[in-house]
Design an enzyme around this catalytic site. Structure first.
Site, short mmCIF file in Angstrom:
data_model
loop_
_atom_site.label_atom_id
_atom_site.label_comp_id
_atom_site.label_asym_id
_atom_site.label_seq_id
_atom_site.Cartn_x
_atom_site.Cartn_y
_atom_site.Cartn_z
N CYS A 194 -31.78 37.50 34.47
CA CYS A 194 -30.93 38.37 33.32
C CYS A 194 -30.81 39.50 34.69
O CYS A 194 -31.08 39.39 35.71
CB CYS A 194 -31.54 39.18 32.43
SG CYS A 194 -33.71 39.63 33.26
N ASP A 216 -0.03 39.39 28.22
CA ASP A 216 1.19 39.19 29.36
C ASP A 216 2.29 38.57 28.45
O ASP A 216 2.11 38.14 27.41
CB ASP A 216 0.70 37.70 30.13
CG ASP A 216 1.79 37.22 30.69
OD1 ASP A 216 2.44 38.14 31.92
OD2 ASP A 216 1.91 36.65 31.42
N ASP A 236 -1.80 33.51 31.19
CA ASP A 236 -1.77 32.43 31.27
C ASP A 236 -1.54 32.10 32.48
O ASP A 236 -1.78 30.86 32.81
CB ASP A 236 -0.46 31.48 30.28
CG ASP A 236 0.59 32.06 30.61
OD1 ASP A 236 1.04 33.00 30.97
OD2 ASP A 236 1.10 31.47 31.24
N ASP A 266 -2.18 36.54 36.57
CA ASP A 266 -2.83 37.41 35.29
C ASP A 266 -4.51 37.23 35.37
O ASP A 266 -5.53 37.88 34.74
CB ASP A 266 -2.77 36.85 33.67
CG ASP A 266 -1.45 37.14 33.48
OD1 ASP A 266 -0.74 38.16 33.17
OD2 ASP A 266 -0.43 36.21 32.94
#
Length: 713
Positions: free
Chosen positions: A13, A408, A597, A601
């Site tokens: 963690c 997008d 996609d 991006d």
């Protein structure tokens, strides 16, 4: 100053990464530290005259977290394989121990078998937690390894004491259960970390491995792209990817950069034009001069930006640090206080040891450990039925906070396929059928995306027999029919051939058909909108989420799509880094989800609170996105939010059951009821209470797998 990149294994963690950072900061020769506990990546700046890379890796390893250079993953892979081996040993052995404990077979051989099997689980399967806990003696910082190792050890030793004393009521199944459950979580998390570290390597695959270098005598020679230096000139021909960032010095070619900057249409580039590595040359050939060294190429800049975004801690990470730093030592101290108090109060070692063991084990009960992960597992199963892959559990909390969803355009809201949305006949003497048949004949057998759009538009027309046909790279096609010359291509080119200028008609996103005297027709281009896009935008609006378009394409094209979908806010002509900046600005008004996609991006997907991508997207976008839609249907985005909101509610209910158990059981385990009521928590009762608490959590979590989702309307 020099920078070292490391892979660090064994971090459970953000408290683990904080332990490493806090102790490295004590070393004067180390100046800047960035550690991401999720990906296991670290970037450390250091004075190479005072400390070496080897000393840094050895120092981190001595804290109980194996570290190795970023370009060597053998240690990380070995760690994951070791966890897997231990897991497959722990699960069946725990099943046998639990069966013997709950079966009521209180015989001598029962105790012997439990002891042997529990010893294997404790010291072989639990070895990684002992290795992690040893860092406490060097760093003086307690993490969850300490609690796991100490709690299971006390439970095991207490059971061993009972066995040696000839008594019953062993708690071997308790210590084995904790190790087994934690191993499952650690294996899944470590595998996810490795996948997160692998995702960035996909960027380097965007570039070709070699470049065709031009020497002083203009002879070509193939070299590795990492050898390219500023000022080198490379030749790139049709069908090849551009291997460098630079300036075109000669030649002309049609270049597609759809996955780099989001522009749906290819561009014709000549001398003086800037190019980005990874773009595809469709036809023609160009000579490019490198404007920077290979390690500064755009792709590698993106890589550094993504690594930096991964290393940033969310607010909940800092909160986890504070909770862990208080909770772990508090439980250990409470257990020790209880042991000392009850030993001096009763002079009974077994009784005092029993109290200490119950406090430690009760502090991390199965219910608390199952509350979140089991709900997430059930939610993931439900999402998979809906063809949705949820890769990071953070989205269950973040989805509730999202106020804005950013799309997008190309390949996300649209199919990335050019279509003819309108055809205007400007000549008074030509029929629609003739124009359609002529355009079809002129573009027949042409693989260009615009040609395919025209052929699809004129699919019901019969091509007319042309006398000749000639292609002009980046401009269009010329043809002769019945002695008449026709041209079909970019508006500016057709205007120059027929020596006229178009007036009174929009000029954006269109191609023209003309003869030697006038423009005959205009074909307007548009990216085709995906099915259910409009319904998805409407459903998100009803859930209080505003939709925004963020695209590298031109403003006219983006505005047209926004108007069609009923989206009022959009940004056009933005590059990848600007996309990330817009996301940060929008995030000032609330959490932001990004849907994309393409390669361009990737940074925006990482900069958003969480990102959604598609199975049909580029490989990098698939890996960077927190959610992957396995179907083309955009309605899956609505389902993501519905599943996330239901899961968050379920997690809160599970935590209520688990915390009630903790709040009630730990004081009883500490013996608060014993002086007045003579009630003390026995290991057998603790096991039964833990089972009941776990059952309530399991039953509640399973409801998510039966969640009914709203259908698209």
């Amino acid at each position: 100053m020099k920078m070292i990149k490391l892979n660090i294994s064994g971090m459970h963690c953000s408290a683990c990464s904080s332990t490493i950072e806090k102790n490295l900061q004590k070393i004067p020769s180390i100046k800047n530290i960035k550690i991401n506990s999720i990906s296991g990546k670290a970037k450390i700046a250091y004075d190479e005259t005072q400390i070496s890379e080897t000393q840094i890796t050895e120092q981190i390893t001595s804290y109980g977290f194996p570290a190795n250079l970023d370009d060597s993953k053998e240690q990380e892979i070995a760690y994951i394989k070791g966890l897997k081996r231990r897991l497959w040993v722990a699960i069946p052995l725990f099943a046998v121990i639990f069966s013997l404990h709950m079966g009521g077979f209180h015989t001598d051989w029962n105790g012997v078998v439990q002891l042997i099997l529990a010893s294997i689980v404790q010291f072989y399967c639990g070895l990684p937690f002992y290795q992690g806990a040893k860092s406490f003696f060097k760093t003086k910082s307690a993490d969850m390894n300490v609690l796991i190792a100490l709690g299971t050890s006390v439970a095991y030793l207490y059971s061993l004491y009972l066995f040696a004393s000839g008594e019953s009521g062993f708690y071997f199944e308790g210590s084995s259960a904790v190790i087994c459950f934690v191993l499952v979580g650690e294996y899944l998390k470590s595998s996810a970390k490795k996948k997160a570290s692998d995702e960035l390597e996909i960027l380097s695959k965007l570039l070709p491995t070699q470049a065709r270098l031009l020497n002083e005598s203009q002879q070509t020679q193939w070299i590795a792209i990492d050898k390219i230096q500023k000022g080198n000139q490379c030749l790139v021909i049709g069908g090849e990817k551009i291997p460098l960032d630079g300036i075109v010095v000669s030649g002309e070619a049609e270049v597609s950069s759809a996955h780099i900057n989001g522009e749906e249409l290819p561009k014709t580039l000549g001398a003086g034009a800037e190019v980005i590595g990874g773009s595809l040359v469709l036809n023609g050939e160009i000579v490019i001069e490198a404007s920077k060294d290979s390690n500064e190429f755009f792709v590698y800049e993106m890589l550094d930006l993504l690594e930096l975004s991964q290393a940033q801690k969310p607010p909940i990470g800092a909160l986890a640090d504070r909770i862990a730093s208080i909770f772990v030592p508090s439980i250990v101290i409470l257990s020790l206080i209880c042991f000392v108090f009850w030993y001096f109060w009763t002079s009974n070692l077994a009784f005092a040891l029993s109290i200490a063991a119950c406090v430690l084990v009760s502090s991390c009960p199965c219910a608390l450990g199952l509350a979140v992960p089991l709900a997430i597992v059930c939610a993931s199963m439900r999402a998979k039925k809906a063809e949705i892959l949820i890769k990071t559990p953070d989205i269950y909390e973040k989805a509730k906070q999202v106020k804005t969803i950013v799309f997008d355009k190309t390949g996300t809201l649209t199919k990335g396929e050019i279509v003819i949305c309108d055809c205007k006949i400007l000549s008074q003497t030509l029929s629609y059928d003739f124009v359609s048949s002529l355009a079809c004949a002129m573009q027949k057998n042409n693989p260009h995306p615009i040609a395919r759009a025209i052929l699809d538009f004129a699919k019901d027309s019969t091509p007319i027999p042309l006398e000749s046909k000639t292609y002009e790279i980046g401009k269009g096609v010329q043809a002769v029919f019945e002695g008449m010359s026709y041209s079909l291509g970019s508006l500016e080119w057709v205007e120059s051939l027929c020596k006229t200028t178009l007036r009174d008609f929009p000029r954006e996103n269109c191609i023209a058909l003309g003869d030697s005297k006038e423009i005959l027709a205009l074909f307007y281009l548009q990216d085709s909108i995906k099915e259910n896009a409009k319904a998805t935008i409407k459903a998100l609006r009803l859930r209080g989420i505003e939709s925004v378009i963020l695209s590298g394409d031109n403003e006219a094209s983006v505005a047209k799509i926004a108007q069609t979908l009923g989206i009022s806010k959009f940004f056009a002509g933005v590059n990848p880094e600007e996309k990330a900046n817009v996301i940060v600005e929008l995030a000032q008004k609330g959490a932001v989800c990004f849907v994309g996609d393409g390669i361009n991006d990737a940074l925006a997907l990482k900069s958003a609170s969480f990102g959604i991508s598609f199975a049909q997207a580029t490989e990098l976008a698939q890996e960077v996105g927190d959610v992957l839609l396995l179907k083309e249907n955009l309605w899956g985005i609505v389902e993501v939010f519905d599943i996330a909101n239901a899961t968050l509610k379920n997690i809160r209910e599970n935590l209520f059951f688990a915390y009630v158990y903790n709040i009630v059981l730990i004081p009883i385990a500490a013996g608060v009821l014993y002086p007045h009521f003579g009630i003390v928590l026995q290991p057998a009762f603790a096991g039964a209470a833990m089972a009941f608490s776990s059952l309530s959590v399991v039953s509640n979590a399973l409801r998510i797998s039966r969640l009914r989702l709203e259908n698209c309307v």
